[in-house]
Scaffold this motif. Structure first.
Motif, PDB file in Angstrom:
ATOM      1  N   ASN A   1      44.932  27.335  34.570  1.00 32.57           N
ATOM      2  CA  ASN A   1      46.068  26.423  34.466  1.00 32.57           C
ATOM      3  C   ASN A   1      45.581  24.979  34.568  1.00 32.57           C
ATOM      4  OD1 ASN A   1      48.461  28.260  34.473  1.00 32.57           O
ATOM      5  ND2 ASN A   1      47.619  28.885  36.456  1.00 32.57           N
ATOM      6  N   ASN A   2      46.188  24.100  33.784  1.00 31.34           N
ATOM      7  CA  ASN A   2      45.883  22.670  33.913  1.00 31.34           C
ATOM      8  C   ASN A   2      47.124  21.798  33.775  1.00 31.34           C
ATOM      9  OD1 ASN A   2      46.402  22.757  31.189  1.00 31.34           O
ATOM     10  ND2 ASN A   2      44.372  22.106  30.532  1.00 31.34           N
ATOM     11  N   ILE A   3      48.301  22.414  33.915  1.00 28.78           N
ATOM     12  CA  ILE A   3      49.554  21.661  33.822  1.00 28.78           C
ATOM     13  C   ILE A   3      49.618  20.571  34.875  1.00 28.78           C
ATOM     14  CG2 ILE A   3      50.845  23.244  35.309  1.00 28.78           C
ATOM     15  CD1 ILE A   3      53.282  22.724  33.484  1.00 28.78           C
ATOM     16  N   GLN A   4      48.887  20.767  35.980  1.00 34.27           N
ATOM     17  CA  GLN A   4      48.872  19.771  37.052  1.00 34.27           C
ATOM     18  C   GLN A   4      48.439  18.406  36.529  1.00 34.27           C
ATOM     19  OE1 GLN A   4      47.314  22.696  36.887  1.00 34.27           O
ATOM     20  NE2 GLN A   4      47.095  23.688  38.881  1.00 34.27           N
ATOM     21  N   LYS A   5      47.512  18.396  35.549  1.00 28.56           N
ATOM     22  CA  LYS A   5      46.941  17.151  35.036  1.00 28.56           C
ATOM     23  C   LYS A   5      47.633  16.611  33.788  1.00 28.56           C
ATOM     24  CE  LYS A   5      42.794  18.781  34.475  1.00 28.56           C
ATOM     25  NZ  LYS A   5      41.354  18.807  34.116  1.00 28.56           N
ATOM     26  N   TYR A   6      48.215  17.498  32.985  1.00 28.17           N
ATOM     27  CA  TYR A   6      48.696  17.089  31.673  1.00 28.17           C
ATOM     28  C   TYR A   6      50.183  17.319  31.426  1.00 28.17           C
ATOM     29  CZ  TYR A   6      43.660  17.194  30.835  1.00 28.17           C
ATOM     30  OH  TYR A   6      42.300  16.994  30.912  1.00 28.17           O
ATOM     31  N   GLY A   7      50.869  18.018  32.320  1.00 30.17           N
ATOM     32  CA  GLY A   7      52.244  18.377  32.042  1.00 30.17           C
ATOM     33  C   GLY A   7      52.310  19.373  30.896  1.00 30.17           C
TER      34      GLY A   7
ATOM     35  N   VAL B   1      42.886  36.283  26.490  1.00 31.51           N
ATOM     36  CA  VAL B   1      44.252  36.436  25.999  1.00 31.51           C
ATOM     37  C   VAL B   1      44.941  35.076  26.020  1.00 31.51           C
ATOM     38  CG1 VAL B   1      46.523  37.458  26.401  1.00 31.51           C
ATOM     39  CG2 VAL B   1      44.456  38.832  26.744  1.00 31.51           C
ATOM     40  N   LEU B   2      45.530  34.705  24.892  1.00 32.63           N
ATOM     41  CA  LEU B   2      46.350  33.502  24.782  1.00 32.63           C
ATOM     42  C   LEU B   2      47.804  33.949  24.699  1.00 32.63           C
ATOM     43  CD1 LEU B   2      44.348  31.747  21.892  1.00 32.63           C
ATOM     44  CD2 LEU B   2      43.800  31.797  24.339  1.00 32.63           C
ATOM     45  N   ALA B   3      48.681  33.353  25.486  1.00 24.92           N
ATOM     46  CA  ALA B   3      50.080  33.773  25.480  1.00 24.92           C
ATOM     47  C   ALA B   3      50.992  32.570  25.645  1.00 24.92           C
ATOM     48  CB  ALA B   3      50.344  34.784  26.593  1.00 24.92           C
ATOM     49  N   ALA B   4      52.097  32.566  24.902  1.00 24.44           N
ATOM     50  CA  ALA B   4      53.009  31.420  24.937  1.00 24.44           C
ATOM     51  C   ALA B   4      54.450  31.875  24.824  1.00 24.44           C
ATOM     52  CB  ALA B   4      52.680  30.453  23.807  1.00 24.44           C
ATOM     53  N   PHE B   5      55.331  31.065  25.395  1.00 23.81           N
ATOM     54  CA  PHE B   5      56.774  31.269  25.284  1.00 23.81           C
ATOM     55  C   PHE B   5      57.421  29.901  25.156  1.00 23.81           C
ATOM     56  CE2 PHE B   5      61.022  31.290  27.006  1.00 23.81           C
ATOM     57  CZ  PHE B   5      61.594  32.402  26.424  1.00 23.81           C
ATOM     58  N   GLY B   6      58.354  29.772  24.220  1.00 27.55           N
ATOM     59  CA  GLY B   6      58.963  28.462  24.045  1.00 27.55           C
ATOM     60  C   GLY B   6      60.309  28.495  23.366  1.00 27.55           C
ATOM     61  N   ALA B   7      60.802  27.300  23.065  1.00 30.49           N
ATOM     62  CA  ALA B   7      62.130  27.129  22.486  1.00 30.49           C
ATOM     63  C   ALA B   7      62.279  27.957  21.222  1.00 30.49           C
ATOM     64  CB  ALA B   7      62.374  25.651  22.187  1.00 30.49           C
ATOM     65  N   GLY B   8      63.498  28.447  21.062  1.00 28.65           N
ATOM     66  CA  GLY B   8      63.804  29.267  19.887  1.00 28.65           C
ATOM     67  C   GLY B   8      64.706  30.469  20.147  1.00 28.65           C
ATOM     68  N   PHE B   9      64.443  31.325  21.085  1.00 30.52           N
ATOM     69  CA  PHE B   9      63.179  31.414  21.796  1.00 30.52           C
ATOM     70  C   PHE B   9      62.110  32.058  20.912  1.00 30.52           C
ATOM     71  CE2 PHE B   9      65.927  31.612  25.758  1.00 30.52           C
ATOM     72  CZ  PHE B   9      65.614  30.336  26.180  1.00 30.52           C
TER      73      PHE B   9
ATOM     74  N   MET C   1      40.066  36.580  30.918  1.00 27.25           N
ATOM     75  CA  MET C   1      40.709  35.291  31.109  1.00 27.25           C
ATOM     76  C   MET C   1      42.035  35.217  30.362  1.00 27.25           C
ATOM     77  SD  MET C   1      40.924  32.309  32.424  1.00 27.25           S
ATOM     78  CE  MET C   1      39.315  32.210  33.240  1.00 27.25           C
ATOM     79  N   LEU C   2      43.072  34.842  31.062  1.00 29.52           N
ATOM     80  CA  LEU C   2      44.378  34.590  30.466  1.00 29.52           C
ATOM     81  C   LEU C   2      44.580  33.073  30.374  1.00 29.52           C
ATOM     82  CD1 LEU C   2      47.271  35.300  29.525  1.00 29.52           C
ATOM     83  CD2 LEU C   2      47.928  35.360  31.954  1.00 29.52           C
ATOM     84  N   ILE C   3      44.861  32.616  29.176  1.00 28.81           N
ATOM     85  CA  ILE C   3      45.212  31.211  28.952  1.00 28.81           C
ATOM     86  C   ILE C   3      46.703  31.185  28.615  1.00 28.81           C
ATOM     87  CG2 ILE C   3      44.789  29.133  27.596  1.00 28.81           C
ATOM     88  CD1 ILE C   3      42.361  29.918  29.215  1.00 28.81           C
ATOM     89  N   PRO C   4      47.556  30.923  29.600  1.00 24.04           N
ATOM     90  CA  PRO C   4      48.998  30.903  29.334  1.00 24.04           C
ATOM     91  C   PRO C   4      49.462  29.513  28.918  1.00 24.04           C
ATOM     92  CG  PRO C   4      48.624  30.734  31.692  1.00 24.04           C
ATOM     93  CD  PRO C   4      47.260  30.759  31.037  1.00 24.04           C
ATOM     94  N   HIS C   5      50.529  29.468  28.177  1.00 23.43           N
ATOM     95  CA  HIS C   5      51.160  28.192  27.864  1.00 23.43           C
ATOM     96  C   HIS C   5      51.516  27.472  29.165  1.00 23.43           C
ATOM     97  CE1 HIS C   5      53.845  25.140  26.536  1.00 23.43           C
ATOM     98  NE2 HIS C   5      54.915  25.749  27.000  1.00 23.43           N
ATOM     99  N   GLN C   6      51.315  26.171  29.171  1.00 18.23           N
ATOM    100  CA  GLN C   6      51.509  25.377  30.386  1.00 18.23           C
ATOM    101  C   GLN C   6      52.877  24.693  30.380  1.00 18.23           C
ATOM    102  OE1 GLN C   6      48.688  25.269  32.799  1.00 18.23           O
ATOM    103  NE2 GLN C   6      48.402  27.055  31.464  1.00 18.23           N
ATOM    104  N   ALA C   7      53.919  25.480  30.625  1.00 17.29           N
ATOM    105  CA  ALA C   7      55.270  24.926  30.701  1.00 17.29           C
ATOM    106  C   ALA C   7      55.677  24.647  32.133  1.00 17.29           C
ATOM    107  CB  ALA C   7      56.275  25.870  30.064  1.00 17.29           C
ATOM    108  N   ASN C   8      55.268  25.546  33.018  1.00 19.68           N
ATOM    109  CA  ASN C   8      55.659  25.442  34.419  1.00 19.68           C
ATOM    110  C   ASN C   8      54.692  26.291  35.232  1.00 19.68           C
ATOM    111  OD1 ASN C   8      57.036  26.077  36.982  1.00 19.68           O
ATOM    112  ND2 ASN C   8      58.788  25.031  36.055  1.00 19.68           N
TER     113      ASN C   8
END
Length: 361
Positions: free
Chosen positions: A308-314, A341-349, A281-288
């Motif tokens: 993915n659950n960005i559909q419900k929470y943004g 696996v947990l994976a994220a990408f965000g500002a900074g970058f 299972m991959l749990i990716p950051h929900q940015a888009n």
């Protein structure tokens, strides 16, 4: 050397549901436009007079504590990941300690500002503290309140439609059993593109970086003739020019994310002695949702291997991964012994990943 494992998990989102059609009442946009570009259908916003970043974190933490079957006074360290603390200072960690009613324990509280990567940075930090034998029961929280700081006009729609409020928390404890432990973590950053996704005002930079790097659309004319001291952290001119809202260059963020996501996932799996074929299972950051779908296809993963659950929470930034992880677990999509696996990408970058063997039934 002890290892670390997640023994409790919980999340909390506000009850106030805001749909795309609701946003159409305050800005020029459409349900179709938002869904096509982000996959988002709705998000949650706090009650502005009764809820805060810390109060969301309290609810998520209590759920995680109960799930772990421990007493809140057993916690010996707090890690709080957020880009939207209640105060500029002090950080949210000590506020959480107070609101949980454990201030008397005088345990340390660490705030992490790694934006969307904050929770994974926090897990890596907790993992290493436990391996070092420094702490045994760590409360790790990701919580965000975006709704109070967005530009709800047509001018700000490209950013404002993307974000929501929420919180997720886990209890990380020591274990000697590798079959349900954190196996590997990776953290990276590249400040070259810091202003591509940034909340620059209020801030103490005084326009220095904006001038030095010629940030498009931003000037350093603060009208300070009658302000001999101060005045560059926040002033009326910044309000008038709508500088106090998040700034994002979407294409630049998208291109970097779809490159770094797969890289850090593969890197961390290799550290754990595993490959993509071992991933359950991959749990990716929900940015888009489009970013996540692109990465899924690039890595050859099936739909049942990605949640993915960005559909419900943004996008709830530091809270997306614990919320998503808890949902996947509660829905039976993650089972004991699974490689997650947990994976994220965000500002900074910033970007980060963690590989763990799930230990909860």
């Amino acid at each position: 050397m002890p290892l670390s494992t997640i023994t409790g998990i919980g999340h909390y989102v506000p009850k106030n549901i805001v749909t795309n059609k609701d946003l159409m009442e305050v800005m020029e946009t459409s349900d179709e436009w938002i869904r096509e570009r982000s996959g988002i259908e709705e998000r949650r916003y706090i009650d502005r007079t009764k809820e805060t970043t810390t109060s969301l974190a309290v609810e998520a933490s209590l759920n995680a504590i109960k799930d772990a079957g421990i007493d809140k006074n057993d916690i010996d360290f707090i890690i709080f990941a957020t880009l939207s603390p209640d105060y500029y200072f002090p950080g949210a960690g000590v506020l959480l300690q107070r609101e949980l009613g454990i201030a008397g324990t005088e345990i340390a509280a660490l705030d992490i500002r790694a934006q969307c990567s904050g929770f994974v940075y926090g897990l890596a930090t907790a993992d290493n503290f436990i391996k070092a034998g420094t702490y045994k029961k760590i409360l790790l929280v990701g919580a965000e309140v975006h709704s109070v700081g967005l530009d709800f006009t047509t001018r700000g729609r490209n950013v404002s439609v993307l974000f929501g409020d929420g919180a997720g928390a886990v209890i990380v404890e020591a274990t000697e059993d590798e079959s349900h432990a954190v196996l590997a973590t990776s953290m990276h950053s590249d400040g070259t593109y810091a202003e591509k996704l940034a909340y620059m005002y209020p801030g103490a930079h005084g326009g220095y970086f904006l001038d030095k790097y010629a940030i498009e659309g931003f000037d350093v004319d603060y009208n300070l003739e009658n302000t001999p001291y101060g005045g560059v952290f926040w002033n009326q001119d910044m309000l008038d020019k709508a500088r106090i809202f998040p700034h994002m260059e979407g294409q630049a963020v998208f291109k970097m994310a779809v490159t770094k996501f797969p890289e850090v996932i593969k890197e961390t799996l290799e550290k754990a002695g595993l490959g993509v074929e071992d991933l359950d299972m991959l749990i990716p950051h929900q940015a888009n949702l489009r970013i996540n779908q692109f990465v899924q296809k690039l890595m050859g993963l099936r739909d049942d291997q990605v949640h993915n659950n960005i559909q419900k929470y943004g996008n709830t930034t530091a809270a997306t991964i614990p919320i998503c992880l808890n949902e996947a677990y509660r829905e039976g999509r993650i089972k004991k012994g699974d490689t997650v696996v947990l994976a994220a990408f965000g500002a900074g970058f910033t970007w980060a990943a963690a590989v763990l063997k799930w230990g909860k039934d």
